[in-house]
Design a protein around this motif. Structure first.
Motif, mmCIF file in Angstrom:
data_model
loop_
_atom_site.group_PDB
_atom_site.id
_atom_site.type_symbol
_atom_site.label_atom_id
_atom_site.label_comp_id
_atom_site.label_asym_id
_atom_site.label_seq_id
_atom_site.Cartn_x
_atom_site.Cartn_y
_atom_site.Cartn_z
ATOM 1 N N ALA A 54 0.833 -1.212 0.000
ATOM 2 C CA ALA A 54 0.000 0.000 0.000
ATOM 3 C C ALA A 54 0.866 1.261 0.000
ATOM 4 O O ALA A 54 0.617 2.191 -0.765
ATOM 5 C CB ALA A 54 -0.923 -0.016 1.220
ATOM 6 N N ILE A 55 1.885 1.275 0.845
ATOM 7 C CA ILE A 55 2.720 2.477 0.951
ATOM 8 C C ILE A 55 3.528 2.698 -0.328
ATOM 9 O O ILE A 55 3.642 3.822 -0.808
ATOM 10 C CB ILE A 55 3.619 2.390 2.207
ATOM 11 N N ILE A 56 4.034 1.626 -0.902
ATOM 12 C CA ILE A 56 4.846 1.803 -2.115
ATOM 13 C C ILE A 56 3.948 2.200 -3.302
ATOM 14 O O ILE A 56 4.368 2.968 -4.170
ATOM 15 C CB ILE A 56 5.709 0.533 -2.405
ATOM 16 N N LEU A 57 2.711 1.711 -3.326
ATOM 17 C CA LEU A 57 1.776 2.134 -4.384
ATOM 18 C C LEU A 57 1.425 3.615 -4.237
ATOM 19 O O LEU A 57 1.354 4.343 -5.230
ATOM 20 C CB LEU A 57 0.493 1.285 -4.333
ATOM 21 N N ALA A 58 1.222 4.044 -2.982
ATOM 22 C CA ALA A 58 0.908 5.460 -2.738
ATOM 23 C C ALA A 58 2.096 6.336 -3.148
ATOM 24 O O ALA A 58 1.929 7.381 -3.782
ATOM 25 C CB ALA A 58 0.562 5.673 -1.262
ATOM 26 N N TRP A 59 3.302 5.887 -2.792
ATOM 27 C CA TRP A 59 4.524 6.631 -3.158
ATOM 28 C C TRP A 59 4.654 6.722 -4.680
ATOM 29 O O TRP A 59 4.958 7.785 -5.228
ATOM 30 C CB TRP A 59 5.734 5.917 -2.546
ATOM 31 N N TRP A 60 4.430 5.612 -5.366
ATOM 32 C CA TRP A 60 4.545 5.572 -6.836
ATOM 33 C C TRP A 60 3.529 6.538 -7.456
ATOM 34 O O TRP A 60 3.850 7.274 -8.387
ATOM 35 C CB TRP A 60 4.292 4.138 -7.328
ATOM 36 N N TRP A 61 2.318 6.548 -6.897
ATOM 37 C CA TRP A 61 1.277 7.410 -7.456
ATOM 38 C C TRP A 61 1.641 8.895 -7.326
ATOM 39 O O TRP A 61 1.326 9.684 -8.220
ATOM 40 C CB TRP A 61 -0.074 7.128 -6.787
ATOM 41 N N VAL A 62 2.280 9.272 -6.210
ATOM 42 C CA VAL A 62 2.684 10.678 -6.045
ATOM 43 C C VAL A 62 3.606 11.094 -7.199
ATOM 44 O O VAL A 62 3.413 12.147 -7.819
ATOM 45 C CB VAL A 62 3.383 10.905 -4.671
ATOM 46 N N LYS B 66 23.931 -1.981 -2.810
ATOM 47 C CA LYS B 66 23.609 -0.561 -2.596
ATOM 48 C C LYS B 66 24.087 0.301 -3.760
ATOM 49 O O LYS B 66 23.443 1.279 -4.124
ATOM 50 C CB LYS B 66 24.229 -0.088 -1.290
ATOM 51 N N ARG B 67 25.218 -0.074 -4.356
ATOM 52 C CA ARG B 67 25.719 0.766 -5.463
ATOM 53 C C ARG B 67 24.810 0.642 -6.684
ATOM 54 O O ARG B 67 24.664 1.590 -7.446
ATOM 55 C CB ARG B 67 27.167 0.432 -5.811
ATOM 56 N N VAL B 68 24.175 -0.541 -6.861
ATOM 57 C CA VAL B 68 23.219 -0.718 -7.962
ATOM 58 C C VAL B 68 22.025 0.206 -7.752
ATOM 59 O O VAL B 68 21.555 0.879 -8.667
ATOM 60 C CB VAL B 68 22.760 -2.198 -8.062
ATOM 61 N N ILE B 69 21.557 0.250 -6.493
ATOM 62 C CA ILE B 69 20.432 1.133 -6.145
ATOM 63 C C ILE B 69 20.824 2.597 -6.367
ATOM 64 O O ILE B 69 20.065 3.380 -6.957
ATOM 65 C CB ILE B 69 20.031 0.935 -4.659
ATOM 66 N N VAL B 101 9.442 -1.955 -8.029
ATOM 67 C CA VAL B 101 9.274 -1.600 -6.612
ATOM 68 C C VAL B 101 8.276 -2.545 -5.925
ATOM 69 O O VAL B 101 8.430 -2.861 -4.745
ATOM 70 C CB VAL B 101 8.883 -0.115 -6.410
ATOM 71 N N LEU B 102 7.289 -3.008 -6.691
ATOM 72 C CA LEU B 102 6.340 -3.974 -6.095
ATOM 73 C C LEU B 102 7.067 -5.269 -5.745
ATOM 74 O O LEU B 102 6.855 -5.852 -4.683
ATOM 75 C CB LEU B 102 5.197 -4.262 -7.067
ATOM 76 N N TRP B 103 7.946 -5.708 -6.639
ATOM 77 C CA TRP B 103 8.728 -6.931 -6.385
ATOM 78 C C TRP B 103 9.600 -6.743 -5.135
ATOM 79 O O TRP B 103 9.775 -7.670 -4.344
ATOM 80 C CB TRP B 103 9.579 -7.241 -7.620
ATOM 81 N N LEU B 182 12.499 9.468 -0.518
ATOM 82 C CA LEU B 182 11.363 9.011 0.281
ATOM 83 C C LEU B 182 11.092 7.522 -0.001
ATOM 84 O O LEU B 182 10.901 6.723 0.918
ATOM 85 C CB LEU B 182 10.137 9.859 -0.084
ATOM 86 N N GLY B 183 11.112 7.170 -1.275
ATOM 87 C CA GLY B 183 10.909 5.770 -1.662
ATOM 88 C C GLY B 183 11.990 4.867 -1.093
ATOM 89 O O GLY B 183 11.724 3.768 -0.612
ATOM 90 N N LEU B 184 13.215 5.372 -1.122
ATOM 91 C CA LEU B 184 14.345 4.610 -0.582
ATOM 92 C C LEU B 184 14.154 4.374 0.917
ATOM 93 O O LEU B 184 14.440 3.291 1.430
ATOM 94 C CB LEU B 184 15.628 5.411 -0.828
ATOM 95 N N GLY B 185 13.645 5.408 1.599
ATOM 96 C CA GLY B 185 13.362 5.280 3.033
ATOM 97 C C GLY B 185 12.304 4.212 3.287
ATOM 98 O O GLY B 185 12.432 3.405 4.206
ATOM 99 N N PHE B 186 11.272 4.176 2.453
ATOM 100 C CA PHE B 186 10.213 3.173 2.620
ATOM 101 C C PHE B 186 10.726 1.764 2.310
ATOM 102 O O PHE B 186 10.315 0.796 2.931
ATOM 103 C CB PHE B 186 9.017 3.490 1.722
#
Lengths: 73, 193
Positions: A54-62, B66-69, B101-103, B182-186
């Motif tokens: 859910a959080i990654i989908l919300a982030w992607w949508w932003v 990490k370097r790939v990321i 990112v879903l994977w 932000l995505g990296l943090g999540f």
């Protein structure tokens, strides 16, 4: 004039929220306080896959919303 | 492999299904068909996961160097800054990024979640209150814009930020950098398992 005032009031609201968010993040960043750091909270909530998805989908949508969608109202 | 434990629900459903379902309804009301399709897909995906219909997709948490990321992030930030927004090219980048990112978050839950301490409870209360306040302010601006027909009398975050992103590569780069961090943090890539 009235429109400008309304616009400025709305923007002031956003800025107030930004200040509150940054203050909350900074003031709770050290472990051991009455409120846990946000990083610890993220670690905890990302335990469950449904929450992660859910959080990654919300982030992607932003990102999609600002970079791909055309803003219209 | 640990069993996937369900978290507390609202009327028998995971709270995230409600959050995405309500957002889907709001997109329908707004008449934003692109976002309606996205949130319908998101809601269906979360629901399917909760119902255990996608068990065959489970895997262990991926470990990516990490370097790939870091290289991937820099490439993405540069590409999204240079490519004009709202084009087929920018859409393809986002569509390509979504399954990756879903994977990265689809892995099997590991172990039992520890009981929350009091400080964690208050952190949750504080950040949920903050998030709700942001959503209410933004959605109120959106509703007032629709009611008044004036885009700048009650500007939404999109209305304020979009011109800046649309007109300058620097604006796009700064937005993309913040968004990627932000995505990296999540994704918690820099954290120990």
């Amino acid at each position: 004039m009235e429109k400008t005032l309304k616009g400025l009031t709305t923007i002031a609201g956003y800025l107030t929220l930004v200040v509150i968010g940054v203050t909350l993040f900074v003031m709770t960043s050290k472990p051991g306080g009455k409120i846990a750091p946000m990083t610890a909270l993220v670690d905890r909530i990302m335990h469950h896959r449904t929450t992660r998805i859910a959080i990654i989908l919300a982030w992607w949508w932003v990102g999609w919303h600002f970079m791909v969608n055309t803003v219209r109202r | 492999m640990a069993e996937n434990r369900k978290i507390g629900g609202i009327l028998g459903f995971n709270p995230w299904i409600w959050v995405f379902g309500l957002t889907l309804a709001l997109q329908l009301i707004r008449g934003s068909w692109g976002d309606t399709i996205i949130f319908a897909f998101d809601t269906a995906l979360i629901l399917a996961n909760e119902l255990g219909m996608l068990k065959f997709l489970r895997h262990e948490r991926p470990r990516i160097e990490k370097r790939v990321i870091a290289v991937g992030m820099v490439c993405l930030a540069v590409a999204l800054s240079l490519i004009p927004p709202h084009t087929m090219a920018s859409a393809l980048i986002f569509i390509g990024l979504l399954p990756i990112v879903l994977w990265m978050v689809w892995y099997q839950d590991r172990g039992v979640k520890a009981k929350a301490q009091r400080a964690m409870f208050w952190a949750k209360v504080a950040w949920v209150t903050f998030a709700v306040a942001v959503c209410l302010w933004e959605y109120s601006a959106n509703l007032l814009t629709i009611a008044s027909g004036e885009l700048y009398a009650y500007p939404t975050i999109s209305v304020l930020v979009a011109p800046w992103i649309d007109t300058t590569a620097l604006g796009r780069f700064m937005f993309t950098a913040v968004w990627l961090l932000l995505g990296l943090g999540f994704l918690r890539i820099w954290r120990k398992p």
